[in-house]
Design an enzyme around this catalytic site. Structure first.
Site, PDB file in Angstrom:
ATOM      1  CB  ALA A  21      -0.901  -0.003   1.235  1.00  0.00           C
ATOM      2  CG  ASP A 958      28.450  27.289  63.419  1.00  0.00           C
ATOM      3  OD1 ASP A 958      28.046  26.976  62.288  1.00  0.00           O
ATOM      4  OD2 ASP A 958      28.792  28.442  63.728  1.00  0.00           O
TER       5      ASP A 958
END
EC number: 3.1.11.5
Length: 1050
Positions: A21, A958
């Site tokens: 096709a 810290d």
């Protein structure tokens, strides 16, 4: 091949057929009519006995809709006949047929259409495996989890059970663990890497562990005999002295050499003999210096290829691949054998060829009366093996249609191959090889021109070992006509530069819109790839959009930007996440801009955090675009990224209304998208006022009124002549009314290979595309025309576009966010007049330099160090060197190492207990933890250096690199107390403790939290350099609203 007409009663549909096709011949229409005719004629008793296989899920859905609409239309016509009304019925119906019976048959088929088997090839394979081989399917499936989550679950289980020990040595896995270190911001975790890679095919990996251990033992036995002649200490001394003959490395190997020599001189074999990567890298041939001199010890190693074996043993890629192969096997045994869609094809092919599968084969043959296989030109060998085994055999008594077009086989990169197509075709007798010969897409004149172009190539395709494929001219059946003076149906336009080409296309599209009343949305520009599309878009003078059927993760950074934006909105306190989106093309900010306005942006994203919870992701995206749209659109591909982000945000809103769920889904999107086609987002534009630009590959199966084909002029690498011709065919056959083909005016010698130049070469009568266009026009002036560059001007079209309608979103008043940095200015006004100006103290050359850069680098080093490797001096040194190389701290390596050792091994005395950081378990540590909390209607933010749990207590550390003096005594508790009060660090500590307490309260933990400050320059085992803050100390009185304009720095 015989012409096939579904409405011709002489064209039988009962049997096995090979149907070609060509483009525009009504292939899908024919398929739906075959199903209808089979029902009417009775060869298909029920739709559940029909099987249709297409290429993609989208094609499957389209075919189902087409079949449904055809059945419904036929049902209406049959009903009209029963009511003695005018009707149009298929011509193959016998005039004396039982209309009522056919009506009942069609009505039943329409009502039960969902029972029809409509699959992609992978869907069909999975269906068969699930129905007939259930033991090969998912062994474990939890419906509450996605596929990705299940895979992740099994990967985690694999690693938890240490199953890697079956294929890797411990030393090799250690290398992987270091490479994919989860604490590093620069690498993904090993689990993430495995999740991203588990479907990949692997070719290079190690042989079995047992085999490798035998090889190591044999190697050691051989070298052990050679070592008997060299005393151990002599061997070690020679290797140590040998280091001077090689380029200096950023690590020491002295300790490794001692360990290595000990293992060599031990009679027992150890796998770690080849794990000394640093020694092998040091003694690598490429690092030899001019002063290199051989030595007996290294000659022994050299003769036994120790360096090469070690580098191979430590090869991270092969180590990972070996682990991945074993994991894949584990997943196949414990989850599913089909790690990728193609594996289901391979598995089914193998199963169907076995003797035990014959009952299954027979059952499938009996189940289906009609089988339709579409897009057969894209089939590979494994797929054909499955179909031929099931349906080509004479034992299958139903009807079969293999439908395809070899001229449109453009997916070689997806394993489709024409030899398979031709092999399948040759298995059908000539009377069973059919073709559709009528074209319903293009106007008669355009179809005639296309026939002329491709009819000149004979044979059209030639595959060695097979009969050649010819181009068969199609009969135009379209009743539509199109006149477009001065251009013929196929018009060649010449151009000098890409800009000329783009301007010509956009000018012509605008002319067609005005004069022919064709919407821009019905026109397309077919390009070779995205790069060509974006180049053309950069010259656009009319609205255009790049339409692609790919996932949004294929070309642009849409996925990354959306993820980064959502993370920043959900975590406004996290500077790293905010910075990521601020540096991106969405904001386009510099480092200085981000640093100086960091707090402002935190406030901005905090407002978006509130907005998204009330209005959703898409509305939030629009809100961001009101301020950032211009920035995004000014970036490369910005308009496309906007479209994709808009679609993605809208899609995520349909998945969940919870932003955190959306983020989780988004992070797994790219991986799950490979499995769930419905998740792939197409940016295909349906706007009729926008000219489409798409790739030739993406256009397959589509049609447009007007087609411009610059893609056939783009140079292509690594593509065969056959594939280039097929791409040109696909591009040209998309047009319904008008086709435009560009031709460069560059001399042929300067033009690179493209689909068009390839066509000229195959056509053979003309020396260039230029000559071809002239020749075609002279030969068929009604079909072909051309225009030279001078025929069009370079005048820029000025469009009088109406002003865009805009809308404004209500702005939520932002909250000011406070931090220790922003409040410190006010606190500093309360400083004691007796405070010591530490910054003016003299510093010797032996001390680390002062300044912010030193503090940042030390913090970075502390942030990256793995607590599990604190005892490894070489690891610490390599980490230090990695950060300070080419900085002002280069040369201070030993000083930093000593300071870090004291930091981690010095006792820290808190009120609850005394311990060193080296005693803290690594899995109970958080580093660089951001926080944002509400206190007294004010927002507070910050970053905690170190937060951990130790023996049931919670602590904050810290780090400080402040310089208080040359000696450790300068960092005594009394001096630290003065400094801490002077710098208001006690105030900072209270903020941090409050943040941690709020965090712990979420888990119903009310325990006390202690905070300690470590002064890295002065810490020692005598208690100097460490200060534990008193958590019960009161916060000084202050008014934060008085300092709202102060910036926060961390």
């Amino acid at each position: 091949m015989k012409p096939f007409n579904i409405f011709d009663s002489n064209s039988s549909i009962q049997g096995k057929f090979f149907l070609e096709a060509s483009a525009g011949t009504g292939k899908t229409f024919t398929i739906e009519q075959i199903v209808l005719r089979a029902l009417i004629e009775g060869s298909l008793t029920h739709v559940e006995h029909a099987l249709a296989i297409t290429f993609t899920n989208a094609s499957t859905n389209e075919l189902k809709v087409r079949i449904k609409d055809n059945l419904a239309q036929t049902l209406r016509e049959l009903k009209a006949v029963l009511n003695s009304q005018p009707a149009s019925l298929p011509t193959y119906l016998d005039i004396n047929c039982n209309v009522k019976q056919i009506y009942m048959q069609v009505r039943n088929a329409l009502a039960t259409l969902d029972q029809m088997s409509l699959f992609t090839i992978h869907g069909f394979c999975n269906f068969v495996l699930e129905q007939y081989f259930p033991k090969t399917r998912l062994i474990h499936k939890n419906p509450a989890l996605t596929h990705s989550q299940l895979v992740l679950h099994h990967i985690t289980n694999y690693l938890k059970q240490d199953l890697w020990k079956n294929v890797l040595f411990q030393e090799q896995f250690h290398l992987l663990a270091v490479r994919y270190n989860v604490t590093s911001k620069h690498t993904s975790s090993l689990v993430d890497k495995l999740l991203a890679s588990y479907t990949q095919p692997i070719s290079s990996y190690f042989s079995s562990r047992v085999e490798r251990l035998e090889q190591i033992s044999l190697w050691h036995q051989q070298i052990y005999n050679s070592l008997l002649e060299i005393p151990k200490q002599v061997f070690l001394d020679q290797l140590t002295a040998h280091i001077s003959g090689f380029k200096k490395q950023p690590f020491s190997i002295l300790d490794d050499l001692h360990h290595f020599v000990d293992l060599l001189y031990t009679s027992e074999t150890h796998s770690s003999l080849f794990s000394f990567f640093k020694i092998a890298e040091t003694f690598n041939f490429k690092h030899r210096l001019a002063r290199y001199k051989p030595c007996a010890a290294f000659t022994v190693l050299e003769n036994m290829s120790w360096v090469e074996r070690t580098l191979e043993f430590c090869n991270l890629d092969r180590i990972f691949n070996t682990l991945l192969v074993d994991l894949q096997e584990y997943l196949k045994q414990n989850y599913t054998p089909w790690l990728s869609p193609d594996e289901s094809v391979f598995a089914l092919e193998k199963l169907l060829s076995s003797s035990e599968a014959q009952p299954v084969v027979q059952a499938l043959r009996e189940q289906y009366q009609l089988v339709l296989i579409d897009e057969f030109q894209d089939t590979d060998k494994q797929q054909w093996s499955i179909f031929s085994n099931l349906f080509i055999s004479p034992k299958f008594t139903g009807s079969l249609f293999l439908i395809g077009d070899p001229k449109q086989s453009i997916y070689e990169w997806r394993s489709a191959d024409l030899p398979t197509y031709l092999t399948a075709k040759s298995s059908f007798s000539e009377d069973k090889q059919l073709q559709l010969v009528n074209n319903y897409r293009s106007t008669p004149k355009l179809m005639e021109a296309i026939n002329q172009i491709f009819g000149k190539i004979s044979p059209f395709l030639e595959i060695p070992g097979y009969l050649p494929i010819e181009y068969h001219a199609l009969n135009p059946q379209s009743s539509e006509t199109f006149e477009n003076p001065p251009h013929a149906p196929i018009h060649f336009f010449f151009y000098e530069t890409i800009k000329d080409q783009a301007l010509w296309i956009f000018s012509e599209a605008l002319r067609l819109q005005k004069e022919q009343k064709i919407p821009l949305g019905n026109m397309v520009v077919l390009v070779s790839d995205s790069n060509q599309a974006f180049e053309l878009i950069s010259y656009a003078t009319i609205p255009v959009s790049f339409s692609k059927n790919k996932s949004i993760f294929h070309l642009t950074e849409t996925h990354i930007l959306t993820t980064a934006l959502l993370e920043a909105i959900l975590h406004p306190e996290n500077y790293e996440k905010i910075s990521k989106i601020l540096f991106s093309s969405l904001f386009g900010l510099s480092l200085d801009e981000v640093t100086t306005k960091k707090e402002d942006f935190t406030i901005y994203f905090q407002s978006l955090h509130s907005y998204i919870s009330h209005h959703g992701l898409l509305a939030t995206f629009y809100r961001v675009m009101t301020t950032q749209g211009n920035v995004l659109f000014s970036s490369p591909r910005g308009d496309l990224i906007f479209q994709e982000m808009e679609k993605l945000c809208g899609y995520l809103d349909t998945i969940s209304s919870y932003p955190y769920h959306q983020l989780l889904h988004l992070k797994n999107f790219s991986e799950t998208g490979r499995w769930e086609e419905e998740l792939a987002i197409s940016s295909y534009s349906e706007d009729l006022e926008t000219l489409k630009i798409t790739t030739i590959h993406s256009s397959k199966g589509l049609e447009y009124d007007i087609v411009f084909c610059p893609g056939i002029e783009k140079s292509k690498k690594n593509k065969s002549s056959s594939e280039l011709l097929r791409e040109m065919y696909v591009a040209c056959t998309r047009a319904k009314k008008q086709l435009y083909l560009p031709i460069s005016t560059q001399p042929p010698s300067l033009q690179r290979s493209s689909a068009l130049t390839n066509y000229v070469k195959l056509e053979g009568t003309q020396s260039s595309a230029y000559d071809l266009a002239i020749h075609l026009h002279q030969e068929h002036p009604d079909l072909f025309s051309y225009s030279l560059p001078k025929d069009h001007g370079h005048a820029t079209t000025v469009l009088n576009l109406p002003l865009l309608e805009t809308f404004a979103l209500k702005v939520t008043p932002p909250k000011t966010i406070f931090s220790f940095s922003s409040t410190k200015f006010l606190l500093d006004t309360h400083k004691d007049s007796q405070s010591i100006p530490y910054s003016k103290l003299p510093i010797s050359k032996q001390q680390l330099p002062l300044g912010e850069k030193t503090g940042i680098l030390i913090h970075k080093i502390l942030e990256s160090i793995q607590f599990s490797l604190l005892q490894d001096t070489e690891y610490l040194m390599s980490t230090i060197m990695r950060f300070i190389k080419h900085t002002h701290l280069e040369g201070f390596e030993e000083t930093i190492l000593k300071l870090l050792s004291k930091t981690f091994f010095s006792p820290l005395t808190f009120s609850s207990q005394t311990f060193s950081l080296s005693q803290v378990l690594p899995n109970k540590i958080f580093r660089e933890t951001s926080f944002l909390f509400l206190e007294n209607q004010e927002l507070w933010q910050g970053v905690i250096d170190l937060f951990f749990e130790h023996e049931g207590k919670y602590y904050i550390i810290d780090w400080k690199t402040s310089f208080l003096g040359e000696t450790n005594s300068d960092y005594s508790k009394s001096n630290l107390s003065i400094y801490i009060k002077q710098e208001k660090l006690d105030y900072q500590g209270r903020i941090y403790v409050k943040a941690v307490r709020k965090f712990l309260n979420q888990f119903e933990i009310d325990d006390d939290v202690e905070l300690g400050v470590i002064f890295i320059r002065g810490i020692d085992t005598q208690g100097n350099g460490f200060f534990a803050l008193n958590s019960s100390e009161d916060i000084p009185n202050f008014n934060p609203k008085a300092i709202q304009k102060c910036q926060a720095y961390h």
